[in-house]
Write a protein that holds these residues in place. Structure first.
Motif, PDB file in Angstrom:
ATOM      1  N   PRO A  12       0.812  -1.205   0.000  1.00  0.00           N
ATOM      2  CA  PRO A  12       0.000   0.000   0.000  1.00  0.00           C
ATOM      3  C   PRO A  12       0.856   1.270   0.000  1.00  0.00           C
ATOM      4  O   PRO A  12       1.971   1.286   0.477  1.00  0.00           O
ATOM      5  CB  PRO A  12      -0.793  -0.110   1.304  1.00  0.00           C
ATOM      6  CG  PRO A  12       0.094  -0.904   2.218  1.00  0.00           C
ATOM      7  CD  PRO A  12       0.828  -1.859   1.321  1.00  0.00           C
ATOM      8  N   HIS A  13       0.271   2.313  -0.571  1.00  0.00           N
ATOM      9  CA  HIS A  13       0.867   3.634  -0.583  1.00  0.00           C
ATOM     10  C   HIS A  13       0.042   4.493   0.367  1.00  0.00           C
ATOM     11  O   HIS A  13      -1.187   4.450   0.348  1.00  0.00           O
ATOM     12  CB  HIS A  13       0.863   4.216  -1.991  1.00  0.00           C
ATOM     13  CG  HIS A  13       1.491   3.279  -2.983  1.00  0.00           C
ATOM     14  ND1 HIS A  13       2.844   3.041  -3.034  1.00  0.00           N
ATOM     15  CD2 HIS A  13       0.932   2.497  -3.934  1.00  0.00           C
ATOM     16  CE1 HIS A  13       3.102   2.164  -3.987  1.00  0.00           C
ATOM     17  NE2 HIS A  13       1.955   1.812  -4.550  1.00  0.00           N
ATOM     18  N   THR A  25      -3.777   3.706  -0.799  1.00  0.00           N
ATOM     19  CA  THR A  25      -3.984   3.291  -2.182  1.00  0.00           C
ATOM     20  C   THR A  25      -3.117   2.088  -2.488  1.00  0.00           C
ATOM     21  O   THR A  25      -2.118   1.829  -1.812  1.00  0.00           O
ATOM     22  CB  THR A  25      -3.634   4.415  -3.182  1.00  0.00           C
ATOM     23  OG1 THR A  25      -2.241   4.728  -3.046  1.00  0.00           O
ATOM     24  CG2 THR A  25      -4.459   5.663  -2.939  1.00  0.00           C
ATOM     25  N   ARG A  44      -7.750  -1.880  -8.386  1.00  0.00           N
ATOM     26  CA  ARG A  44      -7.034  -0.674  -7.962  1.00  0.00           C
ATOM     27  C   ARG A  44      -7.926  -0.052  -6.890  1.00  0.00           C
ATOM     28  O   ARG A  44      -9.107   0.203  -7.133  1.00  0.00           O
ATOM     29  CB  ARG A  44      -6.890   0.320  -9.113  1.00  0.00           C
ATOM     30  CG  ARG A  44      -6.107  -0.227 -10.282  1.00  0.00           C
ATOM     31  CD  ARG A  44      -5.994   0.787 -11.389  1.00  0.00           C
ATOM     32  NE  ARG A  44      -7.297   1.062 -11.986  1.00  0.00           N
ATOM     33  CZ  ARG A  44      -7.464   1.513 -13.216  1.00  0.00           C
ATOM     34  NH1 ARG A  44      -6.428   1.775 -13.974  1.00  0.00           N
ATOM     35  NH2 ARG A  44      -8.670   1.738 -13.686  1.00  0.00           N
ATOM     36  N   GLU A  79     -14.364   5.427  -0.724  1.00  0.00           N
ATOM     37  CA  GLU A  79     -13.756   4.165  -1.155  1.00  0.00           C
ATOM     38  C   GLU A  79     -13.995   4.044  -2.649  1.00  0.00           C
ATOM     39  O   GLU A  79     -15.096   4.294  -3.133  1.00  0.00           O
ATOM     40  CB  GLU A  79     -14.419   2.997  -0.422  1.00  0.00           C
ATOM     41  CG  GLU A  79     -13.891   1.643  -0.849  1.00  0.00           C
ATOM     42  CD  GLU A  79     -14.625   0.516  -0.149  1.00  0.00           C
ATOM     43  OE1 GLU A  79     -13.952  -0.322   0.450  1.00  0.00           O
ATOM     44  OE2 GLU A  79     -15.877   0.482  -0.219  1.00  0.00           O
ATOM     45  N   HIS A  80     -12.945   3.671  -3.374  1.00  0.00           N
ATOM     46  CA  HIS A  80     -13.075   3.519  -4.822  1.00  0.00           C
ATOM     47  C   HIS A  80     -12.252   2.333  -5.276  1.00  0.00           C
ATOM     48  O   HIS A  80     -11.062   2.255  -4.984  1.00  0.00           O
ATOM     49  CB  HIS A  80     -12.596   4.787  -5.526  1.00  0.00           C
ATOM     50  CG  HIS A  80     -12.707   4.715  -7.016  1.00  0.00           C
ATOM     51  ND1 HIS A  80     -11.976   5.517  -7.843  1.00  0.00           N
ATOM     52  CD2 HIS A  80     -13.477   3.955  -7.829  1.00  0.00           C
ATOM     53  CE1 HIS A  80     -12.280   5.251  -9.103  1.00  0.00           C
ATOM     54  NE2 HIS A  80     -13.188   4.302  -9.113  1.00  0.00           N
ATOM     55  N   GLN A 125      -4.936   8.685   3.445  1.00  0.00           N
ATOM     56  CA  GLN A 125      -5.239   8.035   2.175  1.00  0.00           C
ATOM     57  C   GLN A 125      -4.448   6.743   2.092  1.00  0.00           C
ATOM     58  O   GLN A 125      -3.267   6.705   2.421  1.00  0.00           O
ATOM     59  CB  GLN A 125      -4.855   8.945   1.011  1.00  0.00           C
ATOM     60  CG  GLN A 125      -5.058   8.302  -0.348  1.00  0.00           C
ATOM     61  CD  GLN A 125      -4.642   9.228  -1.457  1.00  0.00           C
ATOM     62  OE1 GLN A 125      -5.344  10.166  -1.758  1.00  0.00           O
ATOM     63  NE2 GLN A 125      -3.494   8.970  -2.042  1.00  0.00           N
ATOM     64  N   THR A 137      -8.608   2.786  -3.634  1.00  0.00           N
ATOM     65  CA  THR A 137      -8.305   4.034  -2.943  1.00  0.00           C
ATOM     66  C   THR A 137      -9.290   4.189  -1.793  1.00  0.00           C
ATOM     67  O   THR A 137     -10.498   4.039  -1.993  1.00  0.00           O
ATOM     68  CB  THR A 137      -8.449   5.252  -3.875  1.00  0.00           C
ATOM     69  OG1 THR A 137      -7.551   5.107  -4.974  1.00  0.00           O
ATOM     70  CG2 THR A 137      -8.152   6.549  -3.139  1.00  0.00           C
ATOM     71  N   TRP A 138      -8.768   4.458  -0.619  1.00  0.00           N
ATOM     72  CA  TRP A 138      -9.591   4.798   0.541  1.00  0.00           C
ATOM     73  C   TRP A 138      -9.136   6.154   1.054  1.00  0.00           C
ATOM     74  O   TRP A 138      -7.945   6.384   1.252  1.00  0.00           O
ATOM     75  CB  TRP A 138      -9.421   3.785   1.666  1.00  0.00           C
ATOM     76  CG  TRP A 138      -9.981   2.439   1.380  1.00  0.00           C
ATOM     77  CD1 TRP A 138     -11.257   2.000   1.610  1.00  0.00           C
ATOM     78  CD2 TRP A 138      -9.275   1.313   0.853  1.00  0.00           C
ATOM     79  NE1 TRP A 138     -11.390   0.686   1.240  1.00  0.00           N
ATOM     80  CE2 TRP A 138     -10.182   0.234   0.774  1.00  0.00           C
ATOM     81  CE3 TRP A 138      -7.962   1.107   0.424  1.00  0.00           C
ATOM     82  CZ2 TRP A 138      -9.823  -1.013   0.298  1.00  0.00           C
ATOM     83  CZ3 TRP A 138      -7.607  -0.137  -0.051  1.00  0.00           C
ATOM     84  CH2 TRP A 138      -8.532  -1.186  -0.115  1.00  0.00           C
TER      85      TRP A 138
END
Length: 148
Positions: free
Chosen positions: A73-74, A85, A104, A121-122, A83, A106-107
């Motif tokens: 994770p980033h 990702t 992919r 969330e995506h 964040q 993203t939170w």
């Protein structure tokens, strides 16, 4: 206080464990929370709708059995926002089948009452050829693993 990463990983584990209360507690209940769920819907806005969506998910014959980071994770964290990702491999089941779903993810998390809660969330997957022109990366320039 847990980190944003720990909050996200705990939420995913709660999905795996089918612990609806823990999943709902991981998300903001505020009206500005906004998620892009997997499945047939485009968006879900507002804590009340997010709760309804998770309740429906837990009643459906689908689920996540395990997850692992394929990339990342980033992380980013400030005093009020965090964040997380990366690319996640989910082991999933549904309709009598099992498989792997690479997303992919993203939170975006917000500090609410001295803890991190998901406000966005995506999850997505690359489109095969969104412009109808093939891949524009020169040969050999594309990083390995995730296609980006």
């Amino acid at each position: 206080m847990k980190t944003p990463l720990a909050a996200v990983e705990d939420m995913i584990q709660a999905v795996i464990d089918r612990d609806l209360d823990a999943v709902l507690d991981a998300f903001s209940s505020e009206p500005d929370a906004y998620v892009f769920p997997e499945g047939p819907r485009w968006t879900t806005r507002g804590g009340d709708r997010i709760e309804r969506g998770w309740r429906a998910y837990f009643e459906a014959p689908v689920g996540i059995d395990a997850f692992r980071w394929a990339e990342g994770p980033h992380l980013f964290e400030s005093d009020t926002l965090g964040q997380v990702t990366g690319v996640v491999d989910y082991d999933v089941h549904g309709d009598g089948r099992e498989g792997r779903l690479r997303m992919r993810m993203t939170w975006l998390l917000r500090r609410e009452r001295d803890r991190w809660r998901v406000v966005h969330e995506h999850g997505s997957q690359p489109l095969a050829d969104p412009y109808g022109a093939g891949d524009w990366w020169p040969d050999g320039a594309r990083p390995l693993g995730t296609g980006a």
